[in-house]
Design a protein around this motif. Sequence first.
Motif, PDB file in Angstrom:
ATOM      1  N   VAL A  36     -31.304 -32.506  -1.074  1.00 30.73           N
ATOM      2  CA  VAL A  36     -30.134 -32.397  -1.944  1.00 30.73           C
ATOM      3  C   VAL A  36     -28.828 -32.285  -1.166  1.00 30.73           C
ATOM      4  CG1 VAL A  36     -28.997 -30.981  -3.725  1.00 30.73           C
ATOM      5  CG2 VAL A  36     -31.477 -31.376  -3.817  1.00 30.73           C
ATOM      6  N   SER A  37     -28.816 -31.488  -0.109  1.00 32.97           N
ATOM      7  CA  SER A  37     -27.566 -31.184   0.580  1.00 32.97           C
ATOM      8  C   SER A  37     -26.995 -32.417   1.282  1.00 32.97           C
ATOM      9  CB  SER A  37     -27.765 -30.056   1.590  1.00 32.97           C
ATOM     10  OG  SER A  37     -26.540 -29.753   2.244  1.00 32.97           O
ATOM     11  N   GLN A  38     -25.710 -32.598   1.129  1.00 33.62           N
ATOM     12  CA  GLN A  38     -25.003 -33.706   1.766  1.00 33.62           C
ATOM     13  C   GLN A  38     -24.392 -33.310   3.110  1.00 33.62           C
ATOM     14  OE1 GLN A  38     -25.013 -36.901   0.267  1.00 33.62           O
ATOM     15  NE2 GLN A  38     -26.575 -35.743  -0.865  1.00 33.62           N
ATOM     16  N   VAL A  39     -24.575 -32.059   3.492  1.00 32.17           N
ATOM     17  CA  VAL A  39     -23.997 -31.540   4.727  1.00 32.17           C
ATOM     18  C   VAL A  39     -25.045 -30.709   5.457  1.00 32.17           C
ATOM     19  CG1 VAL A  39     -21.613 -31.522   3.912  1.00 32.17           C
ATOM     20  CG2 VAL A  39     -23.082 -29.550   3.462  1.00 32.17           C
ATOM     21  N   PRO A  40     -24.832 -30.425   6.747  1.00 30.83           N
ATOM     22  CA  PRO A  40     -25.767 -29.573   7.480  1.00 30.83           C
ATOM     23  C   PRO A  40     -25.880 -28.189   6.845  1.00 30.83           C
ATOM     24  CG  PRO A  40     -24.280 -30.690   8.989  1.00 30.83           C
ATOM     25  CD  PRO A  40     -23.747 -30.933   7.612  1.00 30.83           C
ATOM     26  N   GLU A  44     -32.377 -32.790  12.218  1.00 27.35           N
ATOM     27  CA  GLU A  44     -32.012 -34.122  11.723  1.00 27.35           C
ATOM     28  C   GLU A  44     -30.838 -34.037  10.756  1.00 27.35           C
ATOM     29  OE1 GLU A  44     -35.543 -35.606   9.962  1.00 27.35           O
ATOM     30  OE2 GLU A  44     -36.636 -35.786  11.859  1.00 27.35           O
ATOM     31  N   ASN A  45     -30.780 -32.946  10.019  1.00 29.18           N
ATOM     32  CA  ASN A  45     -29.697 -32.693   9.064  1.00 29.18           C
ATOM     33  C   ASN A  45     -28.418 -32.244   9.768  1.00 29.18           C
ATOM     34  OD1 ASN A  45     -28.598 -29.934   7.619  1.00 29.18           O
ATOM     35  ND2 ASN A  45     -28.729 -31.608   6.131  1.00 29.18           N
ATOM     36  N   GLY A  46     -28.539 -31.906  11.065  1.00 29.80           N
ATOM     37  CA  GLY A  46     -27.389 -31.415  11.828  1.00 29.80           C
ATOM     38  C   GLY A  46     -27.217 -29.917  11.764  1.00 29.80           C
ATOM     39  N   ALA A  73     -36.718 -27.196  23.445  1.00 32.69           N
ATOM     40  CA  ALA A  73     -37.598 -28.279  23.881  1.00 32.69           C
ATOM     41  C   ALA A  73     -37.828 -29.296  22.768  1.00 32.69           C
ATOM     42  CB  ALA A  73     -38.936 -27.706  24.341  1.00 32.69           C
ATOM     43  N   MET A  74     -37.815 -28.839  21.519  1.00 35.98           N
ATOM     44  CA  MET A  74     -38.057 -29.736  20.384  1.00 35.98           C
ATOM     45  C   MET A  74     -36.836 -30.529  19.968  1.00 35.98           C
ATOM     46  SD  MET A  74     -40.532 -28.067  17.531  1.00 35.98           S
ATOM     47  CE  MET A  74     -39.368 -26.757  17.136  1.00 35.98           C
ATOM     48  N   VAL A  75     -35.695 -29.836  19.822  1.00 34.90           N
ATOM     49  CA  VAL A  75     -34.536 -30.485  19.179  1.00 34.90           C
ATOM     50  C   VAL A  75     -33.244 -30.384  19.981  1.00 34.90           C
ATOM     51  CG1 VAL A  75     -35.520 -30.155  16.878  1.00 34.90           C
ATOM     52  CG2 VAL A  75     -33.980 -28.411  17.812  1.00 34.90           C
ATOM     53  N   GLY A  76     -33.266 -29.695  21.109  1.00 35.05           N
ATOM     54  CA  GLY A  76     -32.066 -29.604  21.932  1.00 35.05           C
ATOM     55  C   GLY A  76     -31.216 -28.392  21.609  1.00 35.05           C
TER      56      GLY A  76
END
Length: 418
Positions: free
Chosen positions: A241-245, A274-276, A348-351
């Motif tokens: 639903v969310s359009q933002v992080p 991925e959503n930021g 390690a997974m996502v930075g």
Amino acid sequence: MKKSTQILIVFLILLGFSCGPESSETIDYTALSDEERLTIAQELARNTIMVDGHVDLPYRMKVGGFTLQREILDVSERTEGGNFDYPRSKEGGLDAPFMSIYIPARYQEMGGAKALADSLILMTKRLADTWPDKFGMAYSPEDIQANFEAGKISLPMGMENGAPIGDDLDNLAYFHERGIRYITLTHGKDNLIGDSSYDTTYIHGGLSEFGVEVVKEMNRLGIMVDISHVSDDTFYDVMEVSQVPVIASHSSARHFTPGFERNMGDEMIQRLAENGGVIMINFGGSFVDQDFREGNDAVREHIVNWLAENQLSRNDPEAQEYISEYVAANNPFPSVQKVADHFDHIMAMVGIDHLGFGSDFDGVGDTLPTGLKDVSMYPNLIAELLKRGYSKEDIEKVCYKNLFRVWQAVEEYAANAG
């Protein structure tokens, strides 16, 4: 190494900090001694804006008898007990603790959630009004920057539990106007918005239809969505639903606490990235260490029984001494290293761009790790991260840049949404 040599090395490193990132980034922090790293960490904490996603001071004030007419708890000075006050914040380099406007789930059933939220907001603002030289309200990253430059501790606010919204979307604009900048959608029980990680009823199977509209309206208004405390299904619905992080204001990695849904699983963390978004690591012992989590229940049961048998309260000196010794012998507190393990796993997974601090100080009782007992101790964790190879830029991202990026993205979307 002689003490004089150590002092010279630290001086040169600190000179590097003052000369800008290019000079300081050439330093191999892993090659320094623990003492040298801690000195660097203390300096870095003092000179970098540090945001913590979740500090439960307002409810601690309420429980302690704080009223709007009389300040019972003077956190402008060093306090007895608790994890937060002004002197310790300055020692630890904490500049912007998000004040948790915490609404226990029982208020969903008994009523009064909105009134409690209003009173906690007023208490928080009273701190800035009473000690304007030490505290300042903050409603944006720019406010935090200005307060930092003025030497003040910022008091941004997030509401823990969306229950005060009730069934009226207009309450979102009301609380945004009052200064709320994130809302943790649920707390200990399912509510009108969605399902909670701590509940077992799962009455909505994720976000409710109303909850979908809540998330959309939060996006439109510029209120960050906080997915700490929600069920997995609710989390994934929010991602759709969310359009933002979005943020997890005080959660850790479920990898280290299998079955503890309150923490985030690896797939969830990857989806959040991925959503930021940003996961802000909770320091509570039960959040960071499975052995402590399992042992804590047994220790608590023993202590309750022992207090009853000896007709003592936890505040009695004899009881405090016994509890301290029993806990140390039977369920030692986790270490700073255990908390750093969560950073390493997520890194390690996502930075590094998706990590922050979300201590839950004043909200997790006596479960905090050794070396992270209060807000004066952030440098201990920063020093451990430096020891593991994190750079100055990495630390700055964890301290504030990652959260600011999300916050500014939310504000920008709201400004363009009209």
